[in-house]
Write a protein that holds these residues in place. Structure first.
Motif, PDB file in Angstrom:
ATOM      1  N   GLU A 233      39.045  36.542  50.887  1.00  0.00           N
ATOM      2  CA  GLU A 233      38.578  36.261  49.538  1.00  0.00           C
ATOM      3  C   GLU A 233      39.687  35.632  48.693  1.00  0.00           C
ATOM      4  N   TYR A 234      40.897  36.150  48.820  1.00  0.00           N
ATOM      5  CA  TYR A 234      42.011  35.616  48.031  1.00  0.00           C
ATOM      6  C   TYR A 234      42.396  34.220  48.517  1.00  0.00           C
ATOM      7  N   ILE A 235      42.543  34.049  49.828  1.00  0.00           N
ATOM      8  CA  ILE A 235      42.977  32.764  50.383  1.00  0.00           C
ATOM      9  C   ILE A 235      41.991  31.662  50.025  1.00  0.00           C
ATOM     10  N   GLY A 236      40.690  31.984  50.065  1.00  0.00           N
ATOM     11  CA  GLY A 236      39.676  30.962  49.777  1.00  0.00           C
ATOM     12  C   GLY A 236      39.668  30.489  48.339  1.00  0.00           C
ATOM     13  N   ARG A 237      40.334  31.198  47.432  1.00  0.00           N
ATOM     14  CA  ARG A 237      40.326  30.806  46.018  1.00  0.00           C
ATOM     15  C   ARG A 237      41.428  29.812  45.657  1.00  0.00           C
ATOM     16  N   TYR A 238      42.465  29.712  46.493  1.00  0.00           N
ATOM     17  CA  TYR A 238      43.657  28.959  46.088  1.00  0.00           C
ATOM     18  C   TYR A 238      44.018  27.893  47.118  1.00  0.00           C
ATOM     19  N   LYS A 239      44.770  26.915  46.624  1.00  0.00           N
ATOM     20  CA  LYS A 239      45.291  25.867  47.509  1.00  0.00           C
ATOM     21  C   LYS A 239      46.555  26.380  48.196  1.00  0.00           C
ATOM     22  N   LEU A 240      46.948  25.621  49.227  1.00  0.00           N
ATOM     23  CA  LEU A 240      48.066  26.058  50.050  1.00  0.00           C
ATOM     24  C   LEU A 240      49.337  26.243  49.234  1.00  0.00           C
ATOM     25  N   VAL A 245      53.623  30.176  47.051  1.00  0.00           N
ATOM     26  CA  VAL A 245      54.515  30.654  45.981  1.00  0.00           C
ATOM     27  C   VAL A 245      54.027  31.971  45.376  1.00  0.00           C
ATOM     28  N   ALA A 246      52.903  32.487  45.868  1.00  0.00           N
ATOM     29  CA  ALA A 246      52.331  33.698  45.262  1.00  0.00           C
ATOM     30  C   ALA A 246      52.048  34.765  46.318  1.00  0.00           C
ATOM     31  N   LYS A 247      52.985  34.965  47.270  1.00  0.00           N
ATOM     32  CA  LYS A 247      52.788  35.981  48.313  1.00  0.00           C
ATOM     33  C   LYS A 247      52.700  37.386  47.719  1.00  0.00           C
ATOM     34  N   GLU A 249      51.715  38.213  44.723  1.00  0.00           N
ATOM     35  CA  GLU A 249      50.436  38.348  44.026  1.00  0.00           C
ATOM     36  C   GLU A 249      49.307  38.625  45.023  1.00  0.00           C
ATOM     37  N   MET A 250      49.355  37.943  46.175  1.00  0.00           N
ATOM     38  CA  MET A 250      48.358  38.162  47.218  1.00  0.00           C
ATOM     39  C   MET A 250      48.415  39.610  47.720  1.00  0.00           C
ATOM     40  N   ALA A 251      49.642  40.110  47.942  1.00  0.00           N
ATOM     41  CA  ALA A 251      49.788  41.470  48.431  1.00  0.00           C
ATOM     42  C   ALA A 251      49.236  42.484  47.431  1.00  0.00           C
ATOM     43  N   GLN A 252      49.497  42.271  46.145  1.00  0.00           N
ATOM     44  CA  GLN A 252      49.003  43.187  45.123  1.00  0.00           C
ATOM     45  C   GLN A 252      47.478  43.151  45.029  1.00  0.00           C
ATOM     46  N   TYR A 253      46.904  41.980  45.233  1.00  0.00           N
ATOM     47  CA  TYR A 253      45.447  41.855  45.190  1.00  0.00           C
ATOM     48  C   TYR A 253      44.807  42.658  46.333  1.00  0.00           C
ATOM     49  N   GLY A 273      51.922  44.552  52.025  1.00  0.00           N
ATOM     50  CA  GLY A 273      52.671  43.316  51.835  1.00  0.00           C
ATOM     51  C   GLY A 273      52.336  42.276  52.877  1.00  0.00           C
ATOM     52  N   VAL A 274      52.661  41.023  52.550  1.00  0.00           N
ATOM     53  CA  VAL A 274      52.462  39.901  53.467  1.00  0.00           C
ATOM     54  C   VAL A 274      53.726  39.730  54.291  1.00  0.00           C
TER      55      VAL A 274
END
Length: 369
Positions: A233-240, A245-247, A249-253, A273-274
């Motif tokens: 869900e998170y990956i599909g919302r954002y560009k590469l 630059v937001a690893k 933020e991804m982990a917290q989500y 964490g990622v």
């Protein structure tokens, strides 16, 4: 005619025409005609090859010298000789000679798996494994114990024994330590259609060992799926570029999404964490090219900055020497010293002293300058 000797640690059974007559003590006997003597040891259980145990026990003389125990269905008897454990007896009737030894018996009910407190733990090391279950629970474990598929107990760390009978015993082990869950190699599509693979990790601890085995089928797999869905869900919302630059933020989500499922999964999610974001080969090549170009540009900027600083330093030095003759002379001597370090020899003629000639050389160098 036959001579039979019975020792002190033996007894004899006298038979006539195959029928038991009486008990014989130690001594020498002459057997003839239709009589027979069967010699038995006092160290062995009471038995005969020619008659039944009941027949022997019915004899008053024998009954006064033996100890009898009867073990019923779903019972065992712990047999002690002279106060020490000797053997385990299963269903049946037993008789032992009590002439030299003292026999004691402890009847144990094994109709339920529970072992009573009157059975010492050391006994199980002397019993055959066919009569009991052993359950070892480590310090970091809890075990759900089932009798006939019904939860009976939660076992804390320790060693437990249960009787084997017609009740089926099952155990399910729950690890109560902080445990790591790895989600590896999950390929996901970013908003700009780049397929990336994510390695993700989270740490959790079980909070309810009963419900986690009775109300959830494979809680680890369910946590794995929940983390996968949150990542997709998170990956599909954002560009590469935004994802790289937001690893954090991804982990917290993903951590937030997992913590929202703590109560229904009966776990406590401690952190997440990622670990890695793995890019396709062609994307890595492009990014490496961009990185090299950026580093070269940075190197060029640094080089130009150093050249400007060096030129500015030379200009300042020249102004100082122009304004101060002494400083000029010192700088001159410094350069003469450096020249002399690279000169193998200096030839001076014999006219005048050496110091005057050196002063002349320095004067000439100044004039030329």
């Amino acid at each position: 005619m036959k001579k039979v000797i019975i020792n002190e640690n033996q007894r004899g059974f006298l038979f006539k025409n195959g029928r038991f007559v009486r008990l014989l003590g130690a001594g020498k006997y002459i057997v003839y005609g239709d009589k027979q003597i069967e010699v038995v040891s006092l160290a062995e259980p009471l038995s005969s090859e020619r008659c039944s145990l009941d027949t022997l026990c019915a004899d008053k003389e024998i009954a006064g010298q033996i100890s009898i125990v009867e073990v019923a269905d779903q019972q065992i008897a712990l047999h002690y000789v002279n106060g020490k454990f000797f053997s385990m007896l299963v269903r049946g009737k037993y008789a032992f000679w009590a002439v030299c030894d003292r026999h004691e018996y402890k009847l144990v009910d094994i109709s339920t798996p529970e072992v009573g407190e009157d059975v010492p733990e050391y006994i199980f090391a002397k019993l055959p494994p066919s009569v009991y279950h052993r359950v070892d629970v480590a310090q970091y474990q809890k075990v759900c114990l089932y009798f006939n598929q019904k939860l009976a107990h939660i076992l804390e760390p320790g060693t437990y024994y249960f009787w084997k009978n017609n009740i089926r015993i099952e155990t399910r082990v729950v690890d109560t330590r902080l445990t790591q869950l790895n989600i590896t190699g999950q390929e996901m599509m970013t908003q700009d259609k780049v397929a990336v693979r994510i390695n993700f990790v989270c740490n959790y601890r079980v909070t309810d060992c009963v419900k986690i085995v009775t109300e959830i089928d494979n809680y680890v797999e369910q946590m794995h799926v929940a983390a996968q869905l949150a990542l997709r869900e998170y990956i599909g919302r954002y560009k590469l570029d935004d994802i790289l630059v937001a690893k954090e933020e991804m982990a917290q989500y993903v951590l937030g999404r997992l913590k929202a499922k703590e109560k229904e999964l009966f776990v406590e999610i401690r952190d997440a964490g990622v670990k890695d974001i793995i890019l396709p080969g062609e994307i890595r090549a492009i990014m490496n090219t961009v990185l090299v170009a950026e580093k070269r540009a940075q190197a060029n900027v640094i080089t130009r900055r150093e050249e400007v600083a060096s030129t500015r330093s030379l200009l300042n030095t020249a102004k100082l020497m122009e304004e101060n003759a002494t400083l000029y002379k010192l700088k001159e001597l410094e350069y003469v010293e450096k020249i002399c370090e690279n000169v193998g020899s200096i030839n001076l003629n014999g006219n005048g002293d050496v110091l005057s000639q050196l002063v002349g050389l320095l004067g000439s160098a100044k004039a030329v300058g």
